[in-house]
Design a protein around this motif. Structure first.
Motif, PDB file in Angstrom:
ATOM      1  N   LEU A 147      12.735  45.096 -19.457  1.00  0.00           N
ATOM      2  CA  LEU A 147      13.870  45.720 -20.132  1.00  0.00           C
ATOM      3  C   LEU A 147      15.094  44.839 -19.940  1.00  0.00           C
ATOM      4  O   LEU A 147      15.592  44.701 -18.818  1.00  0.00           O
ATOM      5  CB  LEU A 147      14.146  47.106 -19.546  1.00  0.00           C
ATOM      6  CG  LEU A 147      13.024  48.126 -19.662  1.00  0.00           C
ATOM      7  CD1 LEU A 147      13.323  49.346 -18.822  1.00  0.00           C
ATOM      8  CD2 LEU A 147      12.846  48.517 -21.118  1.00  0.00           C
ATOM      9  N   ALA A 148      15.556  44.228 -20.998  1.00  0.00           N
ATOM     10  CA  ALA A 148      16.669  43.286 -20.892  1.00  0.00           C
ATOM     11  C   ALA A 148      17.904  43.952 -20.283  1.00  0.00           C
ATOM     12  O   ALA A 148      18.537  43.383 -19.385  1.00  0.00           O
ATOM     13  CB  ALA A 148      16.990  42.699 -22.261  1.00  0.00           C
ATOM     14  N   PHE A 208      19.530  37.337 -14.047  1.00  0.00           N
ATOM     15  CA  PHE A 208      20.168  36.837 -15.268  1.00  0.00           C
ATOM     16  C   PHE A 208      19.282  35.847 -16.017  1.00  0.00           C
ATOM     17  O   PHE A 208      19.280  35.813 -17.248  1.00  0.00           O
ATOM     18  CB  PHE A 208      21.539  36.227 -14.962  1.00  0.00           C
ATOM     19  CG  PHE A 208      22.544  37.240 -14.493  1.00  0.00           C
ATOM     20  CD1 PHE A 208      22.690  38.458 -15.134  1.00  0.00           C
ATOM     21  CD2 PHE A 208      23.337  36.984 -13.393  1.00  0.00           C
ATOM     22  CE1 PHE A 208      23.609  39.390 -14.702  1.00  0.00           C
ATOM     23  CE2 PHE A 208      24.260  37.907 -12.946  1.00  0.00           C
ATOM     24  CZ  PHE A 208      24.396  39.119 -13.598  1.00  0.00           C
ATOM     25  N   ARG A 209      18.517  35.074 -15.285  1.00  0.00           N
ATOM     26  CA  ARG A 209      17.560  34.173 -15.950  1.00  0.00           C
ATOM     27  C   ARG A 209      16.476  34.991 -16.657  1.00  0.00           C
ATOM     28  O   ARG A 209      16.044  34.648 -17.754  1.00  0.00           O
ATOM     29  CB  ARG A 209      16.972  33.178 -14.970  1.00  0.00           C
ATOM     30  CG  ARG A 209      17.963  32.113 -14.544  1.00  0.00           C
ATOM     31  CD  ARG A 209      17.317  30.966 -13.812  1.00  0.00           C
ATOM     32  NE  ARG A 209      18.306  30.019 -13.328  1.00  0.00           N
ATOM     33  CZ  ARG A 209      18.912  29.092 -14.074  1.00  0.00           C
ATOM     34  NH1 ARG A 209      18.604  28.983 -15.344  1.00  0.00           N
ATOM     35  NH2 ARG A 209      19.799  28.271 -13.538  1.00  0.00           N
ATOM     36  N   ARG A 210      16.046  36.069 -16.026  1.00  0.00           N
ATOM     37  CA  ARG A 210      15.051  36.953 -16.658  1.00  0.00           C
ATOM     38  C   ARG A 210      15.649  37.608 -17.907  1.00  0.00           C
ATOM     39  O   ARG A 210      14.980  37.721 -18.927  1.00  0.00           O
ATOM     40  CB  ARG A 210      14.600  38.028 -15.647  1.00  0.00           C
ATOM     41  CG  ARG A 210      13.481  38.864 -16.146  1.00  0.00           C
ATOM     42  CD  ARG A 210      12.192  38.026 -16.179  1.00  0.00           C
ATOM     43  NE  ARG A 210      11.120  38.857 -16.654  1.00  0.00           N
ATOM     44  CZ  ARG A 210      10.324  38.531 -17.647  1.00  0.00           C
ATOM     45  NH1 ARG A 210      10.429  37.365 -18.239  1.00  0.00           N
ATOM     46  NH2 ARG A 210       9.388  39.345 -18.043  1.00  0.00           N
ATOM     47  N   LEU A 211      16.906  38.014 -17.825  1.00  0.00           N
ATOM     48  CA  LEU A 211      17.598  38.566 -18.992  1.00  0.00           C
ATOM     49  C   LEU A 211      17.623  37.538 -20.113  1.00  0.00           C
ATOM     50  O   LEU A 211      17.343  37.859 -21.270  1.00  0.00           O
ATOM     51  CB  LEU A 211      19.025  38.979 -18.622  1.00  0.00           C
ATOM     52  CG  LEU A 211      19.977  39.312 -19.764  1.00  0.00           C
ATOM     53  CD1 LEU A 211      19.477  40.500 -20.575  1.00  0.00           C
ATOM     54  CD2 LEU A 211      21.377  39.573 -19.217  1.00  0.00           C
ATOM     55  N   TRP A 212      17.917  36.283 -19.783  1.00  0.00           N
ATOM     56  CA  TRP A 212      17.982  35.220 -20.781  1.00  0.00           C
ATOM     57  C   TRP A 212      16.618  34.994 -21.420  1.00  0.00           C
ATOM     58  O   TRP A 212      16.510  34.769 -22.613  1.00  0.00           O
ATOM     59  CB  TRP A 212      18.495  33.954 -20.130  1.00  0.00           C
ATOM     60  CG  TRP A 212      18.967  32.896 -21.088  1.00  0.00           C
ATOM     61  CD1 TRP A 212      18.948  32.939 -22.449  1.00  0.00           C
ATOM     62  CD2 TRP A 212      19.526  31.642 -20.743  1.00  0.00           C
ATOM     63  NE1 TRP A 212      19.462  31.781 -22.973  1.00  0.00           N
ATOM     64  CE2 TRP A 212      19.829  30.969 -21.941  1.00  0.00           C
ATOM     65  CE3 TRP A 212      19.798  31.016 -19.548  1.00  0.00           C
ATOM     66  CZ2 TRP A 212      20.395  29.701 -21.969  1.00  0.00           C
ATOM     67  CZ3 TRP A 212      20.373  29.752 -19.571  1.00  0.00           C
ATOM     68  CH2 TRP A 212      20.662  29.113 -20.777  1.00  0.00           C
ATOM     69  N   GLU A 213      15.542  35.091 -20.630  1.00  0.00           N
ATOM     70  CA  GLU A 213      14.191  34.952 -21.188  1.00  0.00           C
ATOM     71  C   GLU A 213      13.874  36.079 -22.162  1.00  0.00           C
ATOM     72  O   GLU A 213      13.273  35.860 -23.209  1.00  0.00           O
ATOM     73  CB  GLU A 213      13.145  34.986 -20.062  1.00  0.00           C
ATOM     74  CG  GLU A 213      13.093  33.763 -19.203  1.00  0.00           C
ATOM     75  CD  GLU A 213      12.147  33.965 -18.025  1.00  0.00           C
ATOM     76  OE1 GLU A 213      11.295  34.883 -18.069  1.00  0.00           O
ATOM     77  OE2 GLU A 213      12.260  33.201 -17.049  1.00  0.00           O
ATOM     78  N   LEU A 214      14.249  37.297 -21.772  1.00  0.00           N
ATOM     79  CA  LEU A 214      13.912  38.466 -22.593  1.00  0.00           C
ATOM     80  C   LEU A 214      14.793  38.588 -23.827  1.00  0.00           C
ATOM     81  O   LEU A 214      14.346  39.084 -24.864  1.00  0.00           O
ATOM     82  CB  LEU A 214      14.025  39.746 -21.753  1.00  0.00           C
ATOM     83  CG  LEU A 214      13.031  39.872 -20.607  1.00  0.00           C
ATOM     84  CD1 LEU A 214      13.373  41.073 -19.746  1.00  0.00           C
ATOM     85  CD2 LEU A 214      11.610  39.977 -21.142  1.00  0.00           C
ATOM     86  N   ALA A 215      16.049  38.178 -23.710  1.00  0.00           N
ATOM     87  CA  ALA A 215      16.996  38.304 -24.820  1.00  0.00           C
ATOM     88  C   ALA A 215      17.825  37.019 -24.908  1.00  0.00           C
ATOM     89  O   ALA A 215      18.989  36.986 -24.490  1.00  0.00           O
ATOM     90  CB  ALA A 215      17.891  39.523 -24.613  1.00  0.00           C
ATOM     91  N   ALA A 240      23.840  37.228 -21.101  1.00  0.00           N
ATOM     92  CA  ALA A 240      22.921  36.461 -20.260  1.00  0.00           C
ATOM     93  C   ALA A 240      23.563  35.156 -19.825  1.00  0.00           C
ATOM     94  O   ALA A 240      23.592  34.824 -18.632  1.00  0.00           O
ATOM     95  CB  ALA A 240      21.618  36.195 -21.007  1.00  0.00           C
ATOM     96  N   ARG A 241      24.089  34.410 -20.763  1.00  0.00           N
ATOM     97  CA  ARG A 241      24.738  33.137 -20.439  1.00  0.00           C
ATOM     98  C   ARG A 241      26.007  33.361 -19.618  1.00  0.00           C
ATOM     99  O   ARG A 241      26.292  32.633 -18.678  1.00  0.00           O
ATOM    100  CB  ARG A 241      25.103  32.372 -21.715  1.00  0.00           C
ATOM    101  CG  ARG A 241      23.943  31.762 -22.417  1.00  0.00           C
ATOM    102  CD  ARG A 241      24.431  31.184 -23.760  1.00  0.00           C
ATOM    103  NE  ARG A 241      23.352  30.598 -24.467  1.00  0.00           N
ATOM    104  CZ  ARG A 241      23.169  29.285 -24.590  1.00  0.00           C
ATOM    105  NH1 ARG A 241      24.016  28.445 -24.062  1.00  0.00           N
ATOM    106  NH2 ARG A 241      22.151  28.827 -25.256  1.00  0.00           N
TER     107      ARG A 241
END
Length: 180
Positions: free
Chosen positions: A116-117, A140-147, A153-154
């Motif tokens: 879940l982003a 945050f890296r996982r967020l960037w992968e998902l979305a 994320a950035r």
């Protein structure tokens, strides 16, 4: 008679309360949500969850975090797998500076529901709040992968890297965000 019956329908009452809240009213719509919640039978879990989420959001907007927390706790007691309720509870923890509570709620959510982003965005912010820079960066890296197109994320990854002293990488990420 048909219009009167329709006005008593739970969906119509929920919509009326939401419109009242959106119009800037507080007392009447909140009372309507409380009354609707009291009238909904316990076997209508989905409907009760929707009303509780709206009531919690209204209470947060009215700066009544303890009451909102009580509603979200009750929601999760009735519907433990309610994703939106868990996210709202974690956001409330962030807003109140209770980062470890937010981490606990989101960690349980990601264990049960995976990718879940929004959950990783909240988790990263909470980890950043308690000073766990490695965990925040991972979230945050996982967020960037998902979305990958999510600007948060950035941004938050850049903030984390900045706090770590990796200024050049942080600047590139944030500048890239601005260009997008």
């Amino acid at each position: 008679a048909h219009l009167h019956e329709r006005s008593r329908d739970p969906e119509v009452r929920l919509l009326r309360a939401r419109l009242g809240l959106a119009s800037g009213l507080e007392t009447e719509p909140t009372a309507e949500l409380r009354a609707l919640l009291a009238e909904l039978p316990s076997d209508q879990g989905h409907a009760r969850a929707r009303v509780r989420r709206q009531l919690a959001a209204a209470l947060i907007a009215q700066r009544k975090p303890d009451e909102a927390r009580a509603e979200l706790d009750a929601l999760l007691a009735e519907q433990p797998s309610d994703i939106e309720g868990s996210l709202a509870l974690a956001e409330l923890g962030l807003a109140r500076g209770r980062y470890s509570e937010a981490v606990q709620v989101i960690s349980a959510l990601t264990e049960n529901h995976g990718q879940l982003a929004r959950a990783y965005a909240i988790l990263g912010r909470a980890e950043l709040g308690v000073g766990q820079l490695d965990a925040a960066e991972a979230a945050f890296r996982r967020l960037w992968e998902l979305a990958p197109h999510e600007p948060d994320a950035r941004y938050w990854l850049g903030v984390t890297l900045w706090r770590r002293g990796q200024v050049d990488q942080a600047k590139r990420l944030i500048d890239g965000n601005v260009k997008r």
